[in-house]
Design an enzyme around this catalytic site. Structure first.
Site, short mmCIF file in Angstrom:
data_model
loop_
_atom_site.label_atom_id
_atom_site.label_comp_id
_atom_site.label_asym_id
_atom_site.label_seq_id
_atom_site.Cartn_x
_atom_site.Cartn_y
_atom_site.Cartn_z
N GLU A 119 0.82 -1.21 0.00
CA GLU A 119 0.00 0.00 0.00
C GLU A 119 0.85 1.26 0.00
OE1 GLU A 119 -3.26 2.75 0.48
OE2 GLU A 119 -2.84 0.88 -0.58
N HIS A 151 2.61 1.98 -3.32
CA HIS A 151 1.62 2.55 -4.23
C HIS A 151 1.47 4.05 -3.96
CE1 HIS A 151 -1.92 2.94 -6.70
NE2 HIS A 151 -2.65 3.33 -5.68
N HIS A 182 -12.01 6.03 -8.23
CA HIS A 182 -10.55 6.19 -8.14
C HIS A 182 -9.88 5.52 -9.34
CE1 HIS A 182 -6.75 6.93 -6.26
NE2 HIS A 182 -6.46 5.64 -6.06
N HIS A 210 -20.70 -7.38 -16.64
CA HIS A 210 -19.36 -7.06 -17.14
C HIS A 210 -18.97 -8.02 -18.27
CE1 HIS A 210 -15.17 -5.93 -17.28
NE2 HIS A 210 -14.78 -7.14 -16.92
N HIS A 226 -4.81 -8.56 -16.81
CA HIS A 226 -6.10 -8.11 -17.35
C HIS A 226 -6.29 -6.61 -17.08
CE1 HIS A 226 -10.04 -8.77 -19.00
NE2 HIS A 226 -10.65 -8.32 -17.90
#
Length: 389
Positions: free
Chosen positions: A102, A105, A170, A284, A342
């Protein structure tokens, strides 16, 4: 948070930006500004991919506060608090590894923020000096405002405990930032090497409309994919092409697509039923067919234009790879590497479709300008012989 901690985080952000800035400075490219634009674009792509890795490893709350980790600048300093949280809940969202994922990032995001500030400052400085088109400051300023909004949603992602709608927005903002940077990079490339006229205006206009429609379809699909990921609905359909052995399984669209709710809960606070997750995944998956058809048609139309052929080929290749990675994610029961791939494919499609839109737009404008210039010259070129007086 203590001012000293904020200062330490600021220094980390500057350090994260220093390496790409140094590489741009020492590069052989004479146009450092253009080089910096593409460096920031590359790092933003990396940030999106690493953000997917952060989400897929369930590390979004590895440090449950923001912008630091337990009020400190890095997980080393917060080791005691992290260890205590992990001991109290061994399978919870906090661990040393997740905290580092985290925070890395966040450090990368801070570095990109510093680089965009440098881009904006350079644009305004050069614009005041010579008004060069390459330094038009509107787009860099929009980028700076955009990254501030993105940072705010990054903070809310943590403080709102991974609420799905916040996390999805986000993600969309991150993709939007990548698109803006790609557009800016396309502008810098065009100013160095303008596009040559080619193709007729009517055909290019059709390709332009298809490229715009493809961009819209792609962003809708990315929003749906983000909704799948943030609701942990990736394996709600365990087979392909059927969903749990059925073409149309039992689905709860109302709870699945209620936007404002906690992670894993309905708006009323009850646990989200599995049929809601199935609905999220099924939508989706099936909208992907629409996107594949739309982007495929656009790539085919653009392929016929020599100036657009290379970009169209890349769109087609990545589109096929993206479909394969999505199917493989289900077949192999969600392996992390394929799931990250992906997400990377989605970001790469955003980059390529944005570049296709840019090239089509300016190819069309180049052809129109040439046609207008020819129309002005034509009346002056009278082919009739001059009769003697």
């Amino acid at each position: 948070m203590q001012p000293a901690t904020l200062a330490q985080l600021g220094v980390i952000g500057l350090l994260a930006a220093s390496l790409p800035l140094a590489m741009v400075w020492i590069s052989a490219d004479a146009n450092k500004y253009r080089k910096l634009v593409w460096a920031v674009t590359f790092l933003t792509f990396d940030l999106i991919v690493f953000g997917a890795f952060t989400r897929l490893t369930d590390s979004g709350l590895g440090c449950p506060d923001w912008p630091g980790c337990y009020g400190l600048a890095n997980p080393f300093l917060a080791h005691e608090q992290i260890s205590a949280a992990q001991a109290a809940m061994p399978d919870g969202p906090v661990s040393v590894v997740k905290a580092w994922i985290e925070m890395i990032h966040r450090y990368l995001a801070m570095g990109i923020g510093v680089l965009i500030m440098a881009l904006t400052a350079q644009a305004w400085l050069q614009w005041r000096r010579n008004r060069g088109a390459a330094f038009a400051p509107a787009l860099p300023t929009a980028l700076l405002l955009f990254v501030c909004v993105q940072g705010a949603f990054g903070a809310w992602t943590v403080t709102q405990k991974l609420q799905p709608v916040i996390v999805t927005i986000h993600l969309l903002l991150g993709m939007g930032l990548l698109a803006l940077l790609t557009w800016m990079g396309g502008r810098e490339n065009f100013l160095i090497k303008p596009y040559q006229a080619g193709g007729d205006v009517a055909t290019l206009r059709r390709v332009r409309a298809l490229a715009l429609a493809s961009a819209v379809l792609l962003m809708v699909q990315i929003a749906l994919g983000g909704w799948v990921s943030t609701n942990y609905a990736t394996l709600a359909c365990s087979d392909f092409p059927l969903c749990n052995g059925q073409l149309v399984p039992a689905m709860d669209f109302e709870h699945g697509f209620t936007l404002w709710r906690e992670l894993g809960k309905t708006a009323a606070g009850h646990y989200l039923p599995f049929s809601a997750l199935t609905a999220i995944h099924w939508v989706h998956r099936n909208f992907a067919l629409v996107v594949a058809a739309g982007l495929g048609w656009t790539a085919w139309a653009a392929w016929r234009q020599p100036a657009l052929r290379r970009t169209a080929r890349l769109v087609a290749i990545v589109l096929v790879a993206q479909a394969a990675s999505g199917i493989a994610t289900v077949f192999f029961s969600f392996p992390l590497a394929i799931a990250v791939m992906h997400n990377a494919g989605a970001a790469l499609l955003v980059l390529l479709v944005t570049m296709l839109n840019y090239k089509t737009k300016y190819q069309l404008e180049t052809n129109r300008s040439l046609a207008q210039a020819r129309a002005k010259v034509a009346p002056l070129q009278d082919p009739r012989p001059i009769s003697p007086s």
